[in-house]
Every structure is written in C-alpha cells, then in structure tokens.
Design a protein around this motif. Sequence first.
Motif, PDB file in Angstrom:
ATOM      1  N   ILE A 107      34.905  10.432  53.341  1.00  0.00           N
ATOM      2  CA  ILE A 107      35.044  11.697  54.367  1.00  0.00           C
ATOM      3  C   ILE A 107      34.145  12.931  53.834  1.00  0.00           C
ATOM      4  CG2 ILE A 107      36.657  13.502  55.066  1.00  0.00           C
ATOM      5  CD1 ILE A 107      39.119  11.662  54.680  1.00  0.00           C
ATOM      6  N   THR A 108      33.580  13.335  55.083  1.00  0.00           N
ATOM      7  CA  THR A 108      32.527  14.268  54.706  1.00  0.00           C
ATOM      8  C   THR A 108      33.070  15.625  54.495  1.00  0.00           C
ATOM      9  OG1 THR A 108      32.045  14.483  57.304  1.00  0.00           O
ATOM     10  CG2 THR A 108      30.614  13.078  55.844  1.00  0.00           C
ATOM     11  N   PRO A 109      32.646  16.499  53.718  1.00  0.00           N
ATOM     12  CA  PRO A 109      33.119  17.807  53.188  1.00  0.00           C
ATOM     13  C   PRO A 109      32.969  18.920  54.377  1.00  0.00           C
ATOM     14  CG  PRO A 109      31.157  17.609  52.032  1.00  0.00           C
ATOM     15  CD  PRO A 109      31.181  16.286  52.791  1.00  0.00           C
ATOM     16  N   VAL A 110      33.908  19.557  54.576  1.00  0.00           N
ATOM     17  CA  VAL A 110      34.034  20.657  55.619  1.00  0.00           C
ATOM     18  C   VAL A 110      33.162  21.821  55.158  1.00  0.00           C
ATOM     19  CG1 VAL A 110      35.721  22.128  56.944  1.00  0.00           C
ATOM     20  CG2 VAL A 110      36.319  19.969  56.428  1.00  0.00           C
ATOM     21  N   SER A 111      33.067  21.860  53.580  1.00  0.00           N
ATOM     22  CA  SER A 111      32.389  22.917  53.300  1.00  0.00           C
ATOM     23  C   SER A 111      30.966  23.058  53.074  1.00  0.00           C
ATOM     24  CB  SER A 111      32.803  23.321  51.826  1.00  0.00           C
ATOM     25  OG  SER A 111      32.622  22.117  51.018  1.00  0.00           O
ATOM     26  N   ASN A 112      30.605  21.673  53.480  1.00  0.00           N
ATOM     27  CA  ASN A 112      29.086  21.693  53.449  1.00  0.00           C
ATOM     28  C   ASN A 112      29.067  20.343  54.361  1.00  0.00           C
ATOM     29  OD1 ASN A 112      26.410  21.644  52.976  1.00  0.00           O
ATOM     30  ND2 ASN A 112      26.357  20.536  50.928  1.00  0.00           N
ATOM     31  N   PRO A 113      29.188  20.438  55.758  1.00  0.00           N
ATOM     32  CA  PRO A 113      29.103  19.554  56.842  1.00  0.00           C
ATOM     33  C   PRO A 113      27.983  18.557  56.902  1.00  0.00           C
ATOM     34  CG  PRO A 113      29.146  21.625  57.741  1.00  0.00           C
ATOM     35  CD  PRO A 113      29.177  21.802  56.403  1.00  0.00           C
ATOM     36  N   VAL A 114      28.136  17.439  57.314  1.00  0.00           N
ATOM     37  CA  VAL A 114      26.993  16.436  57.919  1.00  0.00           C
ATOM     38  C   VAL A 114      26.791  16.414  59.281  1.00  0.00           C
ATOM     39  CG1 VAL A 114      26.029  14.223  57.248  1.00  0.00           C
ATOM     40  CG2 VAL A 114      27.517  15.514  55.857  1.00  0.00           C
ATOM     41  N   THR A 147      27.096   8.300  46.639  1.00  0.00           N
ATOM     42  CA  THR A 147      27.581   8.659  45.116  1.00  0.00           C
ATOM     43  C   THR A 147      27.586   9.878  44.978  1.00  0.00           C
ATOM     44  OG1 THR A 147      26.021   6.486  44.735  1.00  0.00           O
ATOM     45  CG2 THR A 147      26.523   8.034  42.877  1.00  0.00           C
ATOM     46  N   LYS A 148      26.746  10.801  45.494  1.00  0.00           N
ATOM     47  CA  LYS A 148      26.865  12.345  45.240  1.00  0.00           C
ATOM     48  C   LYS A 148      28.426  12.796  45.636  1.00  0.00           C
ATOM     49  CE  LYS A 148      25.030  16.751  46.850  1.00  0.00           C
ATOM     50  NZ  LYS A 148      26.216  17.161  47.647  1.00  0.00           N
ATOM     51  N   LEU A 149      28.921  12.393  46.752  1.00  0.00           N
ATOM     52  CA  LEU A 149      30.351  12.953  47.197  1.00  0.00           C
ATOM     53  C   LEU A 149      31.322  12.247  46.106  1.00  0.00           C
ATOM     54  CD1 LEU A 149      30.339  12.299  50.984  1.00  0.00           C
ATOM     55  CD2 LEU A 149      29.807  14.479  49.978  1.00  0.00           C
ATOM     56  N   GLU A 150      30.824  10.978  45.730  1.00  0.00           N
ATOM     57  CA  GLU A 150      32.125  10.469  44.815  1.00  0.00           C
ATOM     58  C   GLU A 150      32.003  11.338  43.639  1.00  0.00           C
ATOM     59  OE1 GLU A 150      32.438   5.727  45.520  1.00  0.00           O
ATOM     60  OE2 GLU A 150      30.562   6.543  44.486  1.00  0.00           O
ATOM     61  N   ARG A 151      31.015  11.555  43.131  1.00  0.00           N
ATOM     62  CA  ARG A 151      30.803  12.186  41.515  1.00  0.00           C
ATOM     63  C   ARG A 151      31.711  13.628  41.939  1.00  0.00           C
ATOM     64  NH1 ARG A 151      28.764   9.686  37.761  1.00  0.00           N
ATOM     65  NH2 ARG A 151      26.885   7.904  38.210  1.00  0.00           N
ATOM     66  N   GLU A 152      31.370  14.437  43.006  1.00  0.00           N
ATOM     67  CA  GLU A 152      31.792  15.588  43.225  1.00  0.00           C
ATOM     68  C   GLU A 152      33.481  15.560  43.337  1.00  0.00           C
ATOM     69  OE1 GLU A 152      29.902  16.900  46.630  1.00  0.00           O
ATOM     70  OE2 GLU A 152      28.186  17.671  45.736  1.00  0.00           O
ATOM     71  N   ARG A 153      33.883  14.510  44.036  1.00  0.00           N
ATOM     72  CA  ARG A 153      35.381  14.333  44.019  1.00  0.00           C
ATOM     73  C   ARG A 153      35.843  14.057  42.626  1.00  0.00           C
ATOM     74  NH1 ARG A 153      37.582   8.850  46.600  1.00  0.00           N
ATOM     75  NH2 ARG A 153      36.637   8.257  44.758  1.00  0.00           N
ATOM     76  N   ASN A 154      35.163  13.163  41.883  1.00  0.00           N
ATOM     77  CA  ASN A 154      35.897  12.778  40.480  1.00  0.00           C
ATOM     78  C   ASN A 154      35.535  14.282  39.553  1.00  0.00           C
ATOM     79  OD1 ASN A 154      36.587  10.235  41.197  1.00  0.00           O
ATOM     80  ND2 ASN A 154      34.369   9.629  40.843  1.00  0.00           N
ATOM     81  N   ALA A 155      34.692  14.965  39.696  1.00  0.00           N
ATOM     82  CA  ALA A 155      34.463  16.228  38.920  1.00  0.00           C
ATOM     83  C   ALA A 155      35.885  17.070  39.377  1.00  0.00           C
ATOM     84  CB  ALA A 155      33.105  16.987  39.261  1.00  0.00           C
ATOM     85  N   ARG A 156      35.988  17.075  40.440  1.00  0.00           N
ATOM     86  CA  ARG A 156      37.236  18.117  40.904  1.00  0.00           C
ATOM     87  C   ARG A 156      38.610  17.528  40.346  1.00  0.00           C
ATOM     88  NH1 ARG A 156      34.569  18.098  45.859  1.00  0.00           N
ATOM     89  NH2 ARG A 156      36.131  16.320  46.788  1.00  0.00           N
ATOM     90  N   LEU A 157      38.694  16.179  40.310  1.00  0.00           N
ATOM     91  CA  LEU A 157      39.898  15.312  39.650  1.00  0.00           C
ATOM     92  C   LEU A 157      39.919  15.743  38.178  1.00  0.00           C
ATOM     93  CD1 LEU A 157      40.145  12.031  41.434  1.00  0.00           C
ATOM     94  CD2 LEU A 157      41.620  13.921  41.721  1.00  0.00           C
ATOM     95  N   ALA A 158      38.675  15.849  37.589  1.00  0.00           N
ATOM     96  CA  ALA A 158      38.714  16.249  36.224  1.00  0.00           C
ATOM     97  C   ALA A 158      38.629  17.548  35.724  1.00  0.00           C
ATOM     98  CB  ALA A 158      37.336  15.199  35.619  1.00  0.00           C
ATOM     99  N   GLY A 159      38.713  18.360  36.962  1.00  0.00           N
ATOM    100  CA  GLY A 159      38.885  19.934  36.590  1.00  0.00           C
ATOM    101  C   GLY A 159      37.574  20.622  36.331  1.00  0.00           C
ATOM    102  N   LEU A 160      36.546  19.891  36.779  1.00  0.00           N
ATOM    103  CA  LEU A 160      35.042  20.391  36.545  1.00  0.00           C
ATOM    104  C   LEU A 160      34.535  21.179  37.737  1.00  0.00           C
ATOM    105  CD1 LEU A 160      33.438  17.453  34.518  1.00  0.00           C
ATOM    106  CD2 LEU A 160      34.531  19.308  33.667  1.00  0.00           C
ATOM    107  N   GLY A 161      35.055  20.867  39.081  1.00  0.00           N
ATOM    108  CA  GLY A 161      34.683  21.371  39.992  1.00  0.00           C
ATOM    109  C   GLY A 161      35.456  22.622  40.565  1.00  0.00           C
TER     110      GLY A 161
END
Length: 252
Positions: A131-138, A238-252
């Motif tokens: 799913i593409t982010p609303v905060s930085n739309p495509v 891959t960029k979206l995946e890493r951003e999502r996982n960073a949020r899950l890990a409390g980094l984002g």
Amino acid sequence: MQSTNDSDIESWHDFEVASRKEIIALLRSIGEKRQLVRMVIRRGTEVCVSAILDVDPDNNTVTLDGSADPEQHRRFANVGRIMFETSLDKIRILFSSEEVQATTFEDTPAFVMPLPEHMIRLQRREFYRMITPVSNPVSVVIRLPQDVGGGTHVFPLSDISCGGIAILDNKLVLDSTIGHSYSSCRIDLPDVGAVQTTLMIRNSVDLTLLNDKTNRRLGCAFVDISRGGLASVQKYITKLERERNARLAGLG
C-alpha cells in the motif's frame, strides 16, 4: 509451505535481515499474529509445528511452544541445527539455530533459543502488493486519447507491486474496460525516480465513500516495462518494506 534446508538459507542472502531491532519486531509480529512455525530437522525428514510464545531482548532469547509428543520434544531439543519456517503477511520467513534447548513456559513444555543473528524474508513480488503511503503519495501520469478530451491527467496510486499498480480514479475519466491499455504512462516514485510503462486494465471496482461519492479503483498490469523500470519499482517496494519494519521496530 515449501520444504526448507540449509541451501535455501545460503542462496537467499540477498533477502537477509540482519538488524537486531528488525529481527525482534518480525519475531514479535509472528507471535502476536499466532503464526505457526515449522521446526525442521534432518533435511526435512521430521517436522514439529510450533509457535512463538515470547521474545525477550534483555536475555537475548526466543521461546517457542513445545511438542505434544514427549519423545519428539526431546529429539528436537538435542538434535543440533534446526531450520525454522513461517510466514507473516504472505511473506515467507526463514531462520535457523543450533542452540535449541528444552524448557518450560507457564508450566508447559517449550523450546528456548538465542535470538537469530539473521533471518530470510522472501515474497513472491509479482503477487505481493505494498500500500502506498498517504504521507508521501505516489502518482501516475496518463495521457488520454483525443476522442475523450486528450491531455494528461494525474492519478494517485492505491498500491504497487512488481506486476502492476492500482489507480484511484475519483473523476471516473479512465476507460475501465478490461484489457484496455494506456501507453507511455509515467509513475513518479518518491526518492527513486520516474518509471515509464504501458498499463493494461485488469480489474475495476467502484467504491462508495463516506460522503456518498464514488471512487473507482483500477487494477493495472505493466505491459512493456523495461528492466531498469522494474528495478526501480523493486527498489521502491524494498524502501517501503524497510520503512514499515523500522516503524514496527520503533525506529520510525
């Protein structure tokens, strides 16, 4: 699930997750969603179905549900190397350990092992959509034929995969006929760049919004996307995946 062996882990190094915080987040998500975990020994000749009960970063351990068969429980606790296979959000997850021990958790048999130093995360990207982010739309720019007014129009994306995109057409200006194609479309991927391709309509769904207005979601397939264009789409996913996982890990 497919069978897993050591060669799988070794050949999929490009999909390796090595961040400790990302690994902890993945394991916790697997446990919270009650995903089954296959413990595989002796090149797949014996399998024990388990689940993650606890992830303890302070003690660097993962606790898994034990086998209901006492003999199998003892075999798995003393076998040496064990391959683990599970899934999370349709993504295949693999990891391994040579230090699985028998323990108890809340007075029931369990296994305990150190947090894995790396995990493998695989997905069939042609089917997996982000799913593409609303905060930085495509957005995608599509040129309409002259018989319907011509000109270029910009449409937001709902999701993206390496096989195609989903477009939101809130003004209902696109031809939703299955098989209809639009050539020379430009998809603007934030922080990655623009990709050009022909888009073919594969499905159409009309959505009724809360304000009773209608929005149309068009599933589109890439038709002639270049190898470089596909690489850019993969890079963005891959960029979206890493951003999502960073949020899950409390980094984002």
